[in-house]
Design a protein around this motif. Structure first.
Motif, PDB file in Angstrom:
ATOM      1  N   SER A   1       0.841  -1.200   0.000  1.00 52.70           N
ATOM      2  CA  SER A   1       0.000   0.000   0.000  1.00 52.70           C
ATOM      3  C   SER A   1       0.881   1.257   0.000  1.00 52.70           C
ATOM      4  N   GLY A   2       0.706   2.090  -0.990  1.00 52.29           N
ATOM      5  CA  GLY A   2       1.459   3.341  -1.039  1.00 52.29           C
ATOM      6  C   GLY A   2       2.794   3.261  -1.763  1.00 52.29           C
ATOM      7  N   LEU A   3       3.123   2.119  -2.354  1.00 48.44           N
ATOM      8  CA  LEU A   3       4.354   2.093  -3.166  1.00 48.44           C
ATOM      9  C   LEU A   3       4.150   2.974  -4.394  1.00 48.44           C
ATOM     10  N   PRO A   4       5.210   3.626  -4.869  1.00 46.16           N
ATOM     11  CA  PRO A   4       5.040   4.494  -6.042  1.00 46.16           C
ATOM     12  C   PRO A   4       4.833   3.691  -7.319  1.00 46.16           C
ATOM     13  N   LEU A   5       3.787   4.044  -8.066  1.00 46.05           N
ATOM     14  CA  LEU A   5       3.484   3.387  -9.328  1.00 46.05           C
ATOM     15  C   LEU A   5       3.465   4.434 -10.425  1.00 46.05           C
ATOM     16  N   MET A   6       4.033   4.075 -11.558  1.00 41.50           N
ATOM     17  CA  MET A   6       3.883   4.920 -12.746  1.00 41.50           C
ATOM     18  C   MET A   6       2.961   4.169 -13.697  1.00 41.50           C
ATOM     19  N   GLU A   7       1.964   4.876 -14.242  1.00 44.87           N
ATOM     20  CA  GLU A   7       1.119   4.264 -15.259  1.00 44.87           C
ATOM     21  C   GLU A   7       1.427   4.914 -16.600  1.00 44.87           C
ATOM     22  N   ILE A   8       1.693   4.083 -17.586  1.00 49.80           N
ATOM     23  CA  ILE A   8       2.007   4.570 -18.931  1.00 49.80           C
ATOM     24  C   ILE A   8       0.944   4.036 -19.874  1.00 49.80           C
ATOM     25  N   VAL A   9       0.252   4.943 -20.567  1.00 44.26           N
ATOM     26  CA  VAL A   9      -0.891   4.567 -21.396  1.00 44.26           C
ATOM     27  C   VAL A   9      -0.592   4.899 -22.851  1.00 44.26           C
ATOM     28  N   THR A  10      -0.810   3.938 -23.745  1.00 44.71           N
ATOM     29  CA  THR A  10      -0.589   4.218 -25.170  1.00 44.71           C
ATOM     30  C   THR A  10      -1.882   4.687 -25.830  1.00 44.71           C
ATOM     31  N   GLU A  11      -1.753   5.270 -26.983  1.00 46.07           N
ATOM     32  CA  GLU A  11      -2.899   5.480 -27.859  1.00 46.07           C
ATOM     33  C   GLU A  11      -3.300   4.108 -28.415  1.00 46.07           C
ATOM     34  N   PRO A  12      -4.523   3.982 -28.942  1.00 48.50           N
ATOM     35  CA  PRO A  12      -4.911   2.677 -29.505  1.00 48.50           C
ATOM     36  C   PRO A  12      -4.268   2.473 -30.881  1.00 48.50           C
ATOM     37  N   ASP A  13      -2.957   2.364 -30.860  1.00 48.38           N
ATOM     38  CA  ASP A  13      -2.112   2.427 -32.056  1.00 48.38           C
ATOM     39  C   ASP A  13      -1.624   1.068 -32.507  1.00 48.38           C
ATOM     40  N   ILE A  14      -1.768   0.099 -31.629  1.00 48.46           N
ATOM     41  CA  ILE A  14      -1.103  -1.185 -31.855  1.00 48.46           C
ATOM     42  C   ILE A  14      -2.051  -2.087 -32.641  1.00 48.46           C
ATOM     43  N   ARG A  15      -1.502  -2.838 -33.602  1.00 47.83           N
ATOM     44  CA  ARG A  15      -2.360  -3.587 -34.527  1.00 47.83           C
ATOM     45  C   ARG A  15      -2.157  -5.092 -34.482  1.00 47.83           C
ATOM     46  N   SER A  16      -1.262  -5.579 -33.631  1.00 44.00           N
ATOM     47  CA  SER A  16      -1.096  -7.031 -33.550  1.00 44.00           C
ATOM     48  C   SER A  16      -0.642  -7.424 -32.151  1.00 44.00           C
ATOM     49  N   ALA A  17      -0.896  -8.684 -31.819  1.00 44.04           N
ATOM     50  CA  ALA A  17      -0.482  -9.211 -30.515  1.00 44.04           C
ATOM     51  C   ALA A  17       1.037  -9.166 -30.389  1.00 44.04           C
ATOM     52  N   GLU A  18       1.733  -9.451 -31.480  1.00 43.86           N
ATOM     53  CA  GLU A  18       3.193  -9.432 -31.427  1.00 43.86           C
ATOM     54  C   GLU A  18       3.701  -8.019 -31.138  1.00 43.86           C
ATOM     55  N   ALA A  19       3.121  -7.022 -31.825  1.00 44.00           N
ATOM     56  CA  ALA A  19       3.571  -5.645 -31.609  1.00 44.00           C
ATOM     57  C   ALA A  19       3.308  -5.222 -30.161  1.00 44.00           C
ATOM     58  N   ALA A  20       2.211  -5.707 -29.585  1.00 47.68           N
ATOM     59  CA  ALA A  20       1.900  -5.380 -28.190  1.00 47.68           C
ATOM     60  C   ALA A  20       2.973  -5.948 -27.263  1.00 47.68           C
ATOM     61  N   ARG A  21       3.351  -7.207 -27.524  1.00 47.57           N
ATOM     62  CA  ARG A  21       4.407  -7.811 -26.700  1.00 47.57           C
ATOM     63  C   ARG A  21       5.712  -7.043 -26.871  1.00 47.57           C
ATOM     64  N   ARG A  22       6.051  -6.725 -28.119  1.00 45.09           N
ATOM     65  CA  ARG A  22       7.315  -6.042 -28.364  1.00 45.09           C
ATOM     66  C   ARG A  22       7.324  -4.653 -27.720  1.00 45.09           C
ATOM     67  N   TYR A  23       6.186  -3.964 -27.744  1.00 49.34           N
ATOM     68  CA  TYR A  23       6.097  -2.664 -27.071  1.00 49.34           C
ATOM     69  C   TYR A  23       6.422  -2.827 -25.585  1.00 49.34           C
ATOM     70  N   ALA A  24       5.780  -3.812 -24.961  1.00 49.63           N
ATOM     71  CA  ALA A  24       5.979  -4.011 -23.519  1.00 49.63           C
ATOM     72  C   ALA A  24       7.435  -4.369 -23.226  1.00 49.63           C
ATOM     73  N   GLU A  25       8.041  -5.193 -24.093  1.00 49.45           N
ATOM     74  CA  GLU A  25       9.446  -5.559 -23.895  1.00 49.45           C
ATOM     75  C   GLU A  25      10.350  -4.337 -24.033  1.00 49.45           C
ATOM     76  N   GLU A  26      10.068  -3.528 -25.024  1.00 46.68           N
ATOM     77  CA  GLU A  26      10.917  -2.355 -25.266  1.00 46.68           C
ATOM     78  C   GLU A  26      10.756  -1.338 -24.136  1.00 46.68           C
ATOM     79  N   LEU A  27       9.539  -1.193 -23.641  1.00 47.09           N
ATOM     80  CA  LEU A  27       9.336  -0.262 -22.525  1.00 47.09           C
ATOM     81  C   LEU A  27      10.090  -0.762 -21.291  1.00 47.09           C
TER      82      LEU A  27
END
Ligand code: ADP
Ligand code: MG
Ligand code: ZN
Length: 518
Positions: free
Chosen positions: A159-185
């Motif tokens: 409770s109370g740990l610092p969290l950053m939330e990062i939200v993308t635009e609905p720009d991603i068009r494939s499951a693979e690109a979604a995984r790669r985005y998360a890996e790169e982030l």
């Protein structure tokens, strides 16, 4: 062919937006002085009136958490607002002692930006909507007690740990690109030191919003939010499943509902958790206990100057100025241990060919770090230049820090192979021993006798002995049977316990055979 027979992927386009929460790397919690080092602390041992939500307790902002979000924003090219605000997100749940979470609503610390990366379809980039700061909730533990009753326990350490939330635009068009985005982030966050970002222990939580629309339609379809993916593989599988499920439903003429679904890794499917709330339901309003936060431009500049070389820049530099392939650059930069070893080995001996050092790092080093998973293992590898996420989640592998590889020693080793003091095969053995023990390359070579014999006089003697011992093979060579040369070379290698320089052996064999023919 009728439309209904075309595969779903050609009739529908997937629209995906990702929300990622990461625990930031700080010593203390977001709004109190409690330690943030919760990994091995007993339940409820790291709490105070602030993070327990006791009446009258007042929050104080953690400067380091703000710095991490600003650094992330600068790294992805966000606009940083001069003044941001804290808001209360109200909801009622046992993991939230105050009945609200302090978050940021319409004035986040970072707005806009983008992240570029490669996929098997080529390079792509995702627009980022925002990155904001908030506090984590307590952890609920659901279990059956010894009397067989189902109980829910609350651990307020989180409770109370610092969290950053990062939200993308609905720009991603494939499951693979979604995984790669998360890996790169994740790679970016590790690189700037903002988070340890391990998915398997909840330091990084990926939620995917997935909808389909008929190809050619611009309006978005009804979206479903998918959560509970605790590996990058699950992210890709869950989204792939969801795309197929929605396509089937739409084909059957069903109306999708906006809902939150969980990913069940064992059954490889998503299941309904709840019908999604709208943000109106949270009754956001400005946090009265915290003033708006003003970002000092000089501080922002200091943060910008302090950013390390970012993964995309580093990959580009490895290709452009060191001549590495896109694949090697991606594999090395994808792993922090590999990156350090590569950089420091070249620093130890800048005259070494970078490509040769890269081969050792992507080959032998990563093979030891993640057995069976370095080159061409099909997960994130391949000839496309897209690399996996590095060692962070390597099951069964060891962390690079358990290995005792010294960059200066790797430099010696690469040099020894280049100058043919060690054969390629023996060098791998020497490297393995060095990685295990930390012993110097020179000592290992001396004690194991694995050095390559390139001394012509010694080898000429071995060649002579082998020719004498195998007259039949010699006759075969004379009769034009080329394979016999290979056999004789093998015999010399055997006599020298693999230490002979095979190229030299072949040359000497050819000389000797030609001589004895005259
Ligand atoms: P919420 O307030 O429920 O979090 P947001 O509008 O903030 O919803 O969007 C959350 C995420 O969902 C963002 O990443 C956004 O890009 C994505 N998103 C929004 N609409 C869609 C849609 N129709 N299909 C897929 N993703 C969407
Ligand atoms: Mg959201
Ligand atoms: Zn506290």
């Amino acid at each position: 062919m009728s439309g209904a027979e075309a595969p779903a992927a050609t009739r529908y386009e997937a629209v995906i937006g990702i929300e990622i929460h990461v625990q930031l790397r700080t010593l203390s919690k977001m709004f109190c002085g409690c330690s943030a080092d919760v990994a091995s602390a007993p339940p409820n041992s790291l709490t105070c009136p602030v993070c327990l939500g006791l009446p009258g307790a007042l929050p104080v902002i953690n400067r380091e958490a703000v710095r991490h979000v600003l650094a992330t924003g600068l790294a992805i090219g966000s606009r940083i607002l001069d003044i941001t605000r804290w808001d209360r997100k109200n909801y009622f749940y046992p993991d939230l002692p105050k009945g609200y979470q302090i978050s940021q609503y319409d004035l986040p610390l970072a707005s806009g930006g983008s992240l570029a990366f490669d996929t098997s379809q080529g390079p792509t980039s995702v627009s980022i909507r925002r990155a904001h700061l908030e506090e984590d909730t307590a952890r609920l533990i659901h279990q059956v007690d010894p009397d067989g009753r189902r109980v829910s326990l609350v651990d307020f350490n989180r409770s109370g740990l610092p969290l950053m939330e990062i939200v993308t635009e609905p720009d991603i068009r494939s499951a693979e690109a979604a995984r790669r985005y998360a890996e790169e982030l994740r790679l970016l966050l590790l690189t700037i030191g903002a988070s340890d970002a391990a998915l398997e222990n909840g330091q990084m939580r990926v939620e995917a919003n997935v909808s389909l629309r008929p190809v050619g339609q611009s309006a978005f379809g009804t979206r479903v939010e998918v959560k509970n993916m605790n590996s990058f593989r699950s992210v890709e599988r869950a989204i792939g499943f969801e795309i197929a499920r929605q396509a089937r439903a739409l084909d059957a003429g069903e109306t999708l509902v906006q809902e939150t679904r969980g990913w069940d890794d064992g059954r490889a499917m998503t299941y309904r958790m709840r019908i999604k709330e709208d943000s109106d339901d949270y009754r956001y309003f400005p946090e009265p206990d915290l003033p708006p936060l003003r970002t000092d431009p000089a501080w922002l500049e200091t943060i910008r100057m302090g950013l390390p070389e970012l993964p995309a820049t580093r990959r580009a530099r490895y290709q452009a100025s060191l001549g590495l392939t896109p694949y090697d650059a991606a594999v090395i930069v994808g792993d922090q241990g590999a990156t350090r070893l590569f950089e420091n080995t070249l620093a130890a001996d800048p005259s070494l060919p970078a490509k040769k050092v890269a081969n050792w790092v992507t080959g032998e080093y990563l093979r030891l770090v993640k057995p069976g998973g370095s080159r061409g293992d099909g997960e994130g590898g391949g000839a496309d230049g897209a690399a996996g996420a590095g060692t962070g989640g390597a099951a069964g592998g060891r962390s690079g820090s358990e290995l005792r590889v010294q960059p200066a020693e790797l430099a010696h080793l690469v040099r020894a192979v280049e100058t043919r003091k060690l054969s390629g095969t023996n060098a791998k053995e020497v490297f393995r021993r060095h990685a295990e023990t930390g012993e110097s390359i020179a000592r290992i070579v001396a004690s194991t006798g694995l050095q390559q014999i390139s001394d012509e006089t010694a080898l000429r003697e071995a060649v002579r002995a082998v020719l004498e011992a195998h007259p039949a093979a010699v006759a075969d060579v004379r009769a034009g049977k080329g394979q016999a040369v290979g056999f004789l070379t093998g015999q010399v290698m055997k006599q020298t316990r693999g230490q002979a320089d095979p190229t030299l052996v072949q040359a000497l064999l050819r000389d000797a055979l030609a001589e004895s023919q005259d």
